[in-house]
Design a protein around this motif. Structure first.
Motif, short mmCIF file in Angstrom:
data_model
loop_
_atom_site.label_atom_id
_atom_site.label_comp_id
_atom_site.label_asym_id
_atom_site.label_seq_id
_atom_site.Cartn_x
_atom_site.Cartn_y
_atom_site.Cartn_z
N THR A 148 104.68 33.57 66.12
CA THR A 148 103.24 33.80 66.05
C THR A 148 102.87 34.42 64.70
O THR A 148 103.70 35.08 64.08
CB THR A 148 102.77 34.74 67.18
N TYR A 162 100.85 30.50 70.87
CA TYR A 162 100.44 31.63 70.05
C TYR A 162 99.14 32.19 70.61
O TYR A 162 98.47 31.54 71.40
CB TYR A 162 100.28 31.24 68.58
N HIS A 187 100.36 36.54 64.67
CA HIS A 187 99.78 37.81 65.08
C HIS A 187 100.84 38.90 65.10
O HIS A 187 102.03 38.63 65.28
CB HIS A 187 99.16 37.70 66.47
N ARG A 188 100.39 40.14 64.93
CA ARG A 188 101.30 41.29 65.01
C ARG A 188 100.87 42.14 66.19
O ARG A 188 99.70 42.47 66.34
CB ARG A 188 101.24 42.09 63.71
N PHE A 220 99.01 40.77 73.22
CA PHE A 220 98.63 39.36 73.33
C PHE A 220 99.33 38.77 74.55
O PHE A 220 100.51 39.00 74.76
CB PHE A 220 99.04 38.60 72.07
N ASP A 239 95.35 33.57 70.42
CA ASP A 239 94.06 33.71 69.76
C ASP A 239 93.37 34.93 70.36
O ASP A 239 93.35 35.09 71.57
CB ASP A 239 93.18 32.48 69.96
N TYR A 240 92.78 35.75 69.53
CA TYR A 240 92.24 37.03 69.97
C TYR A 240 91.04 36.87 70.90
O TYR A 240 90.09 36.17 70.59
CB TYR A 240 91.84 37.83 68.73
N GLU A 247 96.17 33.82 75.08
CA GLU A 247 96.55 32.62 74.35
C GLU A 247 95.56 31.50 74.65
O GLU A 247 95.16 31.32 75.79
CB GLU A 247 97.97 32.25 74.81
#
Length: 163
Positions: A107, A82, A109-110, A98, A84-85, A77
């Motif tokens: 979020t 949330y 993201h999945r 994550f 971020d990659y 994170e």
């Protein structure tokens, strides 16, 4: 020596006894993990030549409660709540995990979401991680979920790897 890291005592209590294996409870979150691992390395209670595992609970917005995931990539994170990659390659696996500083409830993201793996992956070489989905990004039932069958299955996996 095999070292298994968990965030919580209840996770550690779910791990069956294994030969030449030490279970360490780090506490929840990136900072607790970083402090624990740094102290263990500094005091030479663990060595980077040990075999490292991270097992425990995670949330998910794509998998059912009780599903076990062998994690291949950890991401951290960067802002608020949330993820971020950020690419950290681990062992072979099936999903991105994550890692956030807080419990992720919302979020875009999945994947699966935890609060420890990114720090462990940054500090320890060749860590192998298995996560059990305990919630669907909802704090209301997190402490009451029963995934005993999943822990039995995970113990079989660990026994095969470690024995």
């Amino acid at each position: 020596m095999n070292i298994i890291f968990t965030a919580e005592q209840r996770e550690a209590d779910s791990i069956a006894a294994l030969p030449n294996t030490k279970v360490i409870v780090t506490g929840a979150g990136i900072f607790a993990v970083a402090n624990t691992v740094a102290r263990l390395l500094l005091n030479k209670e663990i060595s980077k030549q040990d075999r490292f595992f991270n097992v425990g609970y995670c949330g998910s917005n794509i998998s059912p409660i009780g599903k076990i995931h062998k994690v291949s990539v950890s991401a951290t994170e960067e802002k608020s709540n949330y993820a971020d990659y950020k690419d950290i390659r681990l062992c072979d696996g099936d999903i991105v995990c994550f890692t956030a500083h807080n419990f992720v409830t919302k979020t875009g993201h999945r994947g699966i979401f935890d609060m420890e793996l990114y720090a462990l992956a940054n500090m320890l070489p060749n860590i192998v991680a298995y996560k059990i989905v305990s919630d669907s990004l909802d704090l209301t039932n997190f402490d009451n979920v029963s995934v005993d069958d999943s822990w039995q299955e995970l113990n079989k996996i660990l026994k095969e790897i470690i024995s």
